[in-house]
Design a protein around this motif. Sequence first.
Motif, PDB file in Angstrom:
ATOM      1  N   THR A  79       0.811  -1.213   0.000  1.00  0.00           N
ATOM      2  CA  THR A  79       0.000   0.000   0.000  1.00  0.00           C
ATOM      3  C   THR A  79       0.843   1.262   0.000  1.00  0.00           C
ATOM      4  OG1 THR A  79      -0.240  -0.310   2.395  1.00  0.00           O
ATOM      5  CG2 THR A  79      -2.058  -1.027   1.015  1.00  0.00           C
ATOM      6  N   THR A  80       2.138   1.134  -0.307  1.00  0.00           N
ATOM      7  CA  THR A  80       3.063   2.232  -0.646  1.00  0.00           C
ATOM      8  C   THR A  80       3.298   3.242   0.469  1.00  0.00           C
ATOM      9  OG1 THR A  80       1.462   3.812  -1.617  1.00  0.00           O
ATOM     10  CG2 THR A  80       2.242   1.999  -3.040  1.00  0.00           C
ATOM     11  N   ILE A  81       2.980   2.898   1.707  1.00  0.00           N
ATOM     12  CA  ILE A  81       3.130   3.860   2.802  1.00  0.00           C
ATOM     13  C   ILE A  81       4.592   3.940   3.247  1.00  0.00           C
ATOM     14  CG2 ILE A  81       2.442   4.422   5.174  1.00  0.00           C
ATOM     15  CD1 ILE A  81      -0.198   2.946   4.609  1.00  0.00           C
ATOM     16  N   VAL A  82       5.046   5.172   3.465  1.00  0.00           N
ATOM     17  CA  VAL A  82       6.409   5.439   3.936  1.00  0.00           C
ATOM     18  C   VAL A  82       6.303   6.244   5.226  1.00  0.00           C
ATOM     19  CG1 VAL A  82       8.595   6.587   3.437  1.00  0.00           C
ATOM     20  CG2 VAL A  82       7.347   5.431   1.594  1.00  0.00           C
ATOM     21  N   ARG A  83       6.888   5.757   6.299  1.00  0.00           N
ATOM     22  CA  ARG A  83       6.820   6.436   7.592  1.00  0.00           C
ATOM     23  C   ARG A  83       8.003   6.023   8.445  1.00  0.00           C
ATOM     24  NH1 ARG A  83       4.925   2.732  11.372  1.00  0.00           N
ATOM     25  NH2 ARG A  83       4.051   0.838  10.454  1.00  0.00           N
ATOM     26  N   SER A  84       8.233   6.772   9.530  1.00  0.00           N
ATOM     27  CA  SER A  84       9.293   6.412  10.483  1.00  0.00           C
ATOM     28  C   SER A  84       8.846   6.681  11.912  1.00  0.00           C
ATOM     29  CB  SER A  84      10.579   7.187  10.172  1.00  0.00           C
ATOM     30  OG  SER A  84      10.364   8.587  10.232  1.00  0.00           O
ATOM     31  N   ASN A  85       7.555   6.506  12.181  1.00  0.00           N
ATOM     32  CA  ASN A  85       6.987   6.812  13.503  1.00  0.00           C
ATOM     33  C   ASN A  85       7.068   5.596  14.423  1.00  0.00           C
ATOM     34  OD1 ASN A  85       5.182   5.566  11.766  1.00  0.00           O
ATOM     35  ND2 ASN A  85       3.388   6.705  12.458  1.00  0.00           N
ATOM     36  N   TYR A  86       8.285   5.337  14.894  1.00  0.00           N
ATOM     37  CA  TYR A  86       8.546   4.199  15.782  1.00  0.00           C
ATOM     38  C   TYR A  86       9.069   4.701  17.127  1.00  0.00           C
ATOM     39  CZ  TYR A  86       7.829   0.809  12.067  1.00  0.00           C
ATOM     40  OH  TYR A  86       7.277   0.033  11.082  1.00  0.00           O
ATOM     41  N   LEU A  87       8.853   3.897  18.149  1.00  0.00           N
ATOM     42  CA  LEU A  87       9.256   4.261  19.512  1.00  0.00           C
ATOM     43  C   LEU A  87      10.645   3.742  19.859  1.00  0.00           C
ATOM     44  CD1 LEU A  87       8.469   5.359  22.393  1.00  0.00           C
ATOM     45  CD2 LEU A  87       7.725   3.024  22.887  1.00  0.00           C
ATOM     46  N   LEU A  88      10.905   2.455  19.633  1.00  0.00           N
ATOM     47  CA  LEU A  88      12.155   1.849  20.075  1.00  0.00           C
ATOM     48  C   LEU A  88      13.334   2.347  19.249  1.00  0.00           C
ATOM     49  CD1 LEU A  88      11.004  -1.826  20.742  1.00  0.00           C
ATOM     50  CD2 LEU A  88      11.072   0.122  22.316  1.00  0.00           C
ATOM     51  N   GLY A  89      14.465   2.538  19.922  1.00  0.00           N
ATOM     52  CA  GLY A  89      15.635   3.148  19.293  1.00  0.00           C
ATOM     53  C   GLY A  89      16.082   2.508  17.993  1.00  0.00           C
ATOM     54  N   PRO A  90      16.314   1.183  17.965  1.00  0.00           N
ATOM     55  CA  PRO A  90      16.779   0.569  16.710  1.00  0.00           C
ATOM     56  C   PRO A  90      15.825   0.794  15.544  1.00  0.00           C
ATOM     57  CG  PRO A  90      17.135  -0.939  18.546  1.00  0.00           C
ATOM     58  CD  PRO A  90      16.319   0.194  19.080  1.00  0.00           C
ATOM     59  N   ASN A  91      14.524   0.646  15.786  1.00  0.00           N
ATOM     60  CA  ASN A  91      13.551   0.883  14.722  1.00  0.00           C
ATOM     61  C   ASN A  91      13.511   2.349  14.322  1.00  0.00           C
ATOM     62  OD1 ASN A  91      12.514  -1.684  14.161  1.00  0.00           O
ATOM     63  ND2 ASN A  91      11.056  -1.600  15.844  1.00  0.00           N
ATOM     64  N   ALA A  92      13.482   3.238  15.303  1.00  0.00           N
ATOM     65  CA  ALA A  92      13.402   4.670  15.002  1.00  0.00           C
ATOM     66  C   ALA A  92      14.589   5.114  14.155  1.00  0.00           C
ATOM     67  CB  ALA A  92      13.343   5.467  16.300  1.00  0.00           C
ATOM     68  N   ARG A  93      15.791   4.650  14.509  1.00  0.00           N
ATOM     69  CA  ARG A  93      16.983   5.056  13.753  1.00  0.00           C
ATOM     70  C   ARG A  93      16.987   4.464  12.355  1.00  0.00           C
ATOM     71  NH1 ARG A  93      19.056   4.538  19.058  1.00  0.00           N
ATOM     72  NH2 ARG A  93      19.535   2.324  18.774  1.00  0.00           N
ATOM     73  N   GLN A 133       0.106   7.913  22.539  1.00  0.00           N
ATOM     74  CA  GLN A 133       0.616   8.658  21.397  1.00  0.00           C
ATOM     75  C   GLN A 133       1.456   9.862  21.840  1.00  0.00           C
ATOM     76  OE1 GLN A 133      -2.706   9.566  18.807  1.00  0.00           O
ATOM     77  NE2 GLN A 133      -2.330   7.689  17.645  1.00  0.00           N
ATOM     78  N   MET A 134       1.120  10.444  22.980  1.00  0.00           N
ATOM     79  CA  MET A 134       1.961  11.507  23.531  1.00  0.00           C
ATOM     80  C   MET A 134       3.369  10.979  23.798  1.00  0.00           C
ATOM     81  SD  MET A 134      -0.515  13.407  26.297  1.00  0.00           S
ATOM     82  CE  MET A 134      -2.110  14.074  25.848  1.00  0.00           C
ATOM     83  N   ARG A 135       3.437   9.792  24.386  1.00  0.00           N
ATOM     84  CA  ARG A 135       4.738   9.172  24.674  1.00  0.00           C
ATOM     85  C   ARG A 135       5.508   8.914  23.376  1.00  0.00           C
ATOM     86  NH1 ARG A 135       5.859   2.952  26.154  1.00  0.00           N
ATOM     87  NH2 ARG A 135       8.030   3.109  26.811  1.00  0.00           N
ATOM     88  N   LEU A 136       4.816   8.354  22.394  1.00  0.00           N
ATOM     89  CA  LEU A 136       5.464   8.070  21.122  1.00  0.00           C
ATOM     90  C   LEU A 136       5.926   9.355  20.450  1.00  0.00           C
ATOM     91  CD1 LEU A 136       6.265   6.317  18.717  1.00  0.00           C
ATOM     92  CD2 LEU A 136       3.883   6.382  17.953  1.00  0.00           C
ATOM     93  N   GLY A 137       5.072  10.361  20.437  1.00  0.00           N
ATOM     94  CA  GLY A 137       5.450  11.626  19.820  1.00  0.00           C
ATOM     95  C   GLY A 137       6.647  12.269  20.489  1.00  0.00           C
ATOM     96  N   ASN A 138       6.697  12.219  21.814  1.00  0.00           N
ATOM     97  CA  ASN A 138       7.843  12.780  22.523  1.00  0.00           C
ATOM     98  C   ASN A 138       9.116  12.014  22.197  1.00  0.00           C
ATOM     99  OD1 ASN A 138       6.444  14.843  23.828  1.00  0.00           O
ATOM    100  ND2 ASN A 138       5.883  13.546  25.561  1.00  0.00           N
ATOM    101  N   ALA A 139       9.019  10.684  22.134  1.00  0.00           N
ATOM    102  CA  ALA A 139      10.188   9.875  21.795  1.00  0.00           C
ATOM    103  C   ALA A 139      10.667  10.182  20.377  1.00  0.00           C
ATOM    104  CB  ALA A 139       9.854   8.391  21.928  1.00  0.00           C
ATOM    105  N   MET A 140       9.730  10.348  19.449  1.00  0.00           N
ATOM    106  CA  MET A 140      10.106  10.670  18.076  1.00  0.00           C
ATOM    107  C   MET A 140      10.829  12.011  18.004  1.00  0.00           C
ATOM    108  SD  MET A 140       6.593   9.430  16.150  1.00  0.00           S
ATOM    109  CE  MET A 140       7.031  10.240  14.601  1.00  0.00           C
ATOM    110  N   ARG A 411       5.670  -4.129  19.965  1.00  0.00           N
ATOM    111  CA  ARG A 411       4.274  -4.436  20.296  1.00  0.00           C
ATOM    112  C   ARG A 411       3.708  -3.436  21.309  1.00  0.00           C
ATOM    113  NH1 ARG A 411       1.538  -9.231  19.977  1.00  0.00           N
ATOM    114  NH2 ARG A 411       3.485 -10.318  19.568  1.00  0.00           N
ATOM    115  N   GLY A 412       2.571  -2.859  20.943  1.00  0.00           N
ATOM    116  CA  GLY A 412       1.893  -1.960  21.865  1.00  0.00           C
ATOM    117  C   GLY A 412       2.495  -0.580  21.936  1.00  0.00           C
ATOM    118  N   ALA A 413       3.631  -0.333  21.218  1.00  0.00           N
ATOM    119  CA  ALA A 413       4.275   0.961  21.339  1.00  0.00           C
ATOM    120  C   ALA A 413       4.245   1.750  20.041  1.00  0.00           C
ATOM    121  CB  ALA A 413       5.734   0.773  21.772  1.00  0.00           C
ATOM    122  N   GLY A 414       4.258   1.074  18.919  1.00  0.00           N
ATOM    123  CA  GLY A 414       4.277   1.742  17.634  1.00  0.00           C
ATOM    124  C   GLY A 414       2.881   2.089  17.159  1.00  0.00           C
ATOM    125  N   PRO A 415       2.803   2.629  15.954  1.00  0.00           N
ATOM    126  CA  PRO A 415       1.501   3.041  15.424  1.00  0.00           C
ATOM    127  C   PRO A 415       0.607   1.886  15.015  1.00  0.00           C
ATOM    128  CG  PRO A 415       3.213   3.377  13.799  1.00  0.00           C
ATOM    129  CD  PRO A 415       3.902   2.956  15.060  1.00  0.00           C
TER     130      PRO A 415
END
Length: 420
Positions: A79-93, A133-140, A411-415
Amino acid sequence: MSHTPYSIFSLARNALTGHRNWPEAWRSPAPRSQYDVIIIGGGGHGLATAYYLAKVHGITNVAVLEKGWLGGGNTGRNTTIVRSNYLLGPNARLYEFSMKLWEGLSAELNYNVMFSQRGVLTLSHATSEFTGQMRLGNAMRLAGNDARLMDRDAIARELPLLDCSPNARYPIVGGLLQERAGTARHDAVAWGYARAADACGVDIIQNCEVTGIRREAGRAVGVETSQGYIAAPKIGICVAGNSGVLAAMAGLRLPMESHVLQAMVTEPIKPVLDRVLVSRAWHFYISQSDKGELVLGADLDGYNSYAQRGGQAVVDHVVQACLALFPSFSRLRLMRAWGGLMDMTMDGSPIIGKLPVDGLYLNGGWCYGGFKATPGAAWLFAHTVANDAPHPLNAPFSLDRFAAGRTIDERGAGPFPWLH
């Protein structure tokens, strides 16, 4: 393509002749008996890996082997979606590294991949979800990524067709927006990397199915194919849902399983949705393509499969979710559906690195994240193959993390918590 009189004339001439004389964008060579590197899989990841091997590391004696046609697997079935909205460090980087490559990819390849940074908005349907989502947004934002919280009224103003009433099945409380996220044209990504890799001297060989991996003295030395044996001291596997099948040819059993992930589109309509919208409660996402179709998707079919098709139950769920969020879409006709193969790891994160057989490397186990990671993962995989060692960004995604207990479980932390 430069807009010269000659190129405009060529465009008009070939349009009038049914494109019969249009020059090939890449060669179709016969396979040689030996290469320095073989990449199995002619999708986005495989083609991009070959390109970066040649462009960044100067390794041009490379063959990309594709059993069908380029982009005929998951690259053309997502479905061609491109994003980087992850919480955990390895995934986010990892995904942010890929996002930055996406932002310059059309210029890098001199090919328009139609990367549209329209933003991905993930809805919250409960106060507790909005707090997460506040937590995730702050981490991002701490990681240098972009994130913006939106309340229900702001979402209602921006998306007037979305049912933001308190009587909705899952009332909307707010949402988290990543504005730099968006979509890209999947076939253009494959074609752009193919043309660029070919220009660097890479051999792209279609209709060449790998049927076996030959080992000698404990290491991989080449592959058996439908076009004969081809030798190489380094072999990279980039075959999405068939990762386990290819690894088994070398005597390996990977910690993953394959599932079907369906998507579908409606008939085209005028522009009505300028964001990618995600609902975690509904397990649903929707965007509008450049052709006007609404692109719809949800969760996996609940069984293992290697078929590129799915069941009616998921179609029913997707339609119900769509109409719950956008009642006015009820008059639209569903035009077609398809399925892609997901190789699901135990922690929902990919494997990018060396395998226990010397000379064999894997870029797989992407679950739902393969397309958006294409540039970044391929760049890191090319680094790993060229140097026989991982880059710091993909070192956490080694196969041995499962044995060592270093899983990367979003699990439970990402979008998309239901997707892991």
